[in-house]
Write an enzyme that holds these catalytic residues in place. Structure first.
Site, PDB file in Angstrom:
ATOM      1  N   CYS A 170       0.878  -1.172   0.000  1.00 33.58           N
ATOM      2  CA  CYS A 170       0.000   0.000   0.000  1.00 33.58           C
ATOM      3  C   CYS A 170       0.909   1.214   0.000  1.00 33.58           C
ATOM      4  O   CYS A 170       1.835   1.307   0.803  1.00 33.58           O
ATOM      5  CB  CYS A 170      -0.873  -0.004   1.247  1.00 33.58           C
ATOM      6  SG  CYS A 170      -1.633   1.586   1.572  1.00 33.58           S
ATOM      7  N   ASP A 409      -9.008  17.601  22.399  1.00 33.24           N
ATOM      8  CA  ASP A 409      -8.761  16.875  21.142  1.00 33.24           C
ATOM      9  C   ASP A 409      -9.755  15.716  21.072  1.00 33.24           C
ATOM     10  O   ASP A 409      -9.381  14.548  21.160  1.00 33.24           O
ATOM     11  CB  ASP A 409      -7.308  16.365  21.130  1.00 33.24           C
ATOM     12  CG  ASP A 409      -6.957  15.642  19.849  1.00 33.24           C
ATOM     13  OD1 ASP A 409      -7.756  15.682  18.881  1.00 33.24           O
ATOM     14  OD2 ASP A 409      -5.872  15.021  19.796  1.00 33.24           O
ATOM     15  N   CYS A 436     -10.663  16.548  14.561  1.00 33.76           N
ATOM     16  CA  CYS A 436     -10.545  15.722  13.360  1.00 33.76           C
ATOM     17  C   CYS A 436     -11.848  15.764  12.560  1.00 33.76           C
ATOM     18  O   CYS A 436     -12.014  15.003  11.610  1.00 33.76           O
ATOM     19  CB  CYS A 436     -10.158  14.297  13.712  1.00 33.76           C
ATOM     20  SG  CYS A 436     -11.267  13.545  14.900  1.00 33.76           S
TER      21      CYS A 436
END
Ligand code: SAH
Length: 481
Positions: A170, A409, A436
């Protein structure tokens, strides 16, 4: 039912110009008054689309043919990018990927956060991209199974399915992954170790987890197995030892019929039960590494940021936004294994970390010891429970109830409302919000702004090139000091 809706039926093929891109990088175009979302179509593409699913005013379509390719379309490096769910926008030129992500953040802050455009233009700093948007991941998890001919394969699950697409390499992972996969497959073939059969719940080897320390070049291999013990361990270790950097060989027991990859128990069969990696502080002017670093032990089960180069930039920016001089008390909510807390502790008087996963807090405490850091305390629990408890507890020190800075976070769903209201009640001078998911970020920033804070700085980071995800660091400052 609208008359227009009946014009388009499932499997109809029609021309579509892609004028926008959705949050996951899917192309968006309009046909017959309906909005269509098209996987693998890029802004600027003119395509023939095939309708696959229709709702009242919108639908989903697939690319039947690209009639005129977008000028931002590039030849993807990975031949499997369409089948594999990992890279939604690999066909988009990297600089355009960054623009797409920056725009996504701004749009969410505008629409969901309701911040005026002028204000956003004044506080948004340019997105921080990668110098090399390939081979950036320090962790890979390959499922193991059989192909149609009964041969053992490792690879990736095809998007939204559980059939394995064989992959030898990958391009987001390190080259060492390939060597590990070959060695494990060879060992399985030689000693007739069966791969796991998901449908039947039989067989042994389910996944191969590989971790790589970018700063230390240490490699960990952990086989996730459907059984209590691993046969032919010595032979496996012998094969893996030959790979440069190998420092840890483990197995993890997962006998549940579940999609969750890791089970509860991990046994180390050779080397250490963890790898060590370091995160360096970077100068935010040019993002060059400084001499300062924090080391971490990362075990098979620990959560650790997957893009270490971008993480250094992200954390260094969070630290700069925190504006620490050495005198401050700081809460680090959703602290994981203490990565940000230990970074902050170098410039703060005292740091308090909160995290819901007990094992992560164990790791955090050990990591503090590993670095000789003594000015951090960690607490297990939900941020929305631990924080109010300390705030209400009259016996606790003022520093805890009224910190100078709070860093958060949270996972994608953002902060709990109780957590946000307690943060406001604690009246820190600054709040640094690391996120995120820019949609929940925008929602939470609105609450904090209405609670008396001013949005001062916003910066997006590309932690996951070729996917639609984007990470942000933002700074809020209390208006009435
Ligand atoms: N700051 C860390 C981890 C961020 S990921 C780092 O950069 O490595 C978000 C973390 O929040 C996870 O570790 C997750 O376990 C934790 N978490 C999720 N819900 C939580 C809650 N309600 N309270 C505290 N921690 C939570």
């Amino acid at each position: 039912m609208s008359g227009k809706r009946e014009n388009v039926k499932k499997n109809d093929i029609f021309p579509l110009t892609i004028v926008d891109m959705g949050v996951d990088g899917e192309g968006i175009g309009k046909y017959e008054g309906m909005t269509f979302f098209v996987k693998d179509a890029l802004i600027g593409d003119v395509i023939l689309a095939r309708a696959v699913k229709l709702k009242k005013n919108y639908g989903y379509a697939r690319v039947e043919k690209i009639t005129k390719a977008s000028s931002s379309r590039v030849e993807p490096k990975c031949p499997l990018h369409r089948q594999c769910g990992g890279c939604q926008i690999q066909a988009l030129e990297y600089s355009e990927q960054l623009r797409f992500k920056e725009k996504k953040v701004k749009n969410n802050l505008l629409r969901i956060g309701e911040f005026p455009e002028q204000e956003l233009d004044a506080v948004m700093e340019p997105i921080v991209g990668m110098e090399n948007p390939y081979r950036y991941r320090n962790k890979a998890q390959f499922p193991v199974g059989y192909d149609k001919n009964g041969e053992i394969v490792t690879g990736f699950y095809a998007a939204r399915t559980h059939s394995i697409i064989p992959v030898e390499d990958c391009l987001l992972g390190v080259p060492e992954n390939q060597e590990v996969l070959s060695a494990v497959k060879e060992w399985m073939k030689t000693y007739r170790i069966p791969a796991y059969d998901e449908k039947e719940g039989t067989g042994l080897v389910r996944h191969i987890l590989i971790r790589y320390g970018f700063s230390t070049q240490e490699v960990m291999v952990c086989l996730i197995i459907n059984g209590d013990s691993l046969p032919c361990q010595k032979e496996l270790v012998e094969k893996l030892q030959a790979i440069e950097g190998m420092t840890s060989v483990c197995y993890n027991v997962n006998t549940e019929r579940t999609n969750v990859i890791l089970g509860q128990k991990t046994e180390c069969i050779w080397g250490m039960p963890y790898i060590t990696d370091s995160i360096y502080l970077r100068d935010t002017a040019d993002f060059k590494r400084t001499e300062t670093s924090v080391s971490y032990h990362i075990s098979a089960q620990s959560f650790y940021q997957v893009n270490p180069v971008q993480t250094e930039k992200l954390y260094s920016t969070a630290l700069e936004y925190a504006g620490l001089t050495g005198k401050e008390s700081v809460w680090d909510l959703y602290c994981g294994i203490g990565t940000i807390s230990l970074f902050l502790s170098q410039r703060a008087k005292q740091v308090y970390g909160v995290e819901i996963v007990p094992q992560a807090i164990e790791d955090a405490k050990n990591n503090a010891k590993l670095n000789g850091i003594t000015n951090v305390q960690f607490f297990v629990g939900k941020a929305e429970e631990v924080l109010p408890k300390f705030y209400a507890g009259s016996g606790d020190s003022d520093e805890m109830c009224h910190p100078d800075v709070i860093v958060v976070d949270p996972p994608r769903k953002g902060c709990d409302e109780v957590c946000l209201s307690t943060m406001l009640a604690m009246r820190p001078k600054r709040i640094v919000y690391v996120s995120c998911d820019s949609a929940t970020l925008a929602r939470d920033l609105r609450i904090l702004a209405d609670g008396g804070y001013e949005l001062k700085r916003v910066r997006a980071f590309d932690q996951f090139a070729h996917s639609g995800h984007v990470e942000c660091v933002t700074l809020l400052q209390r208006k009435n000091t």
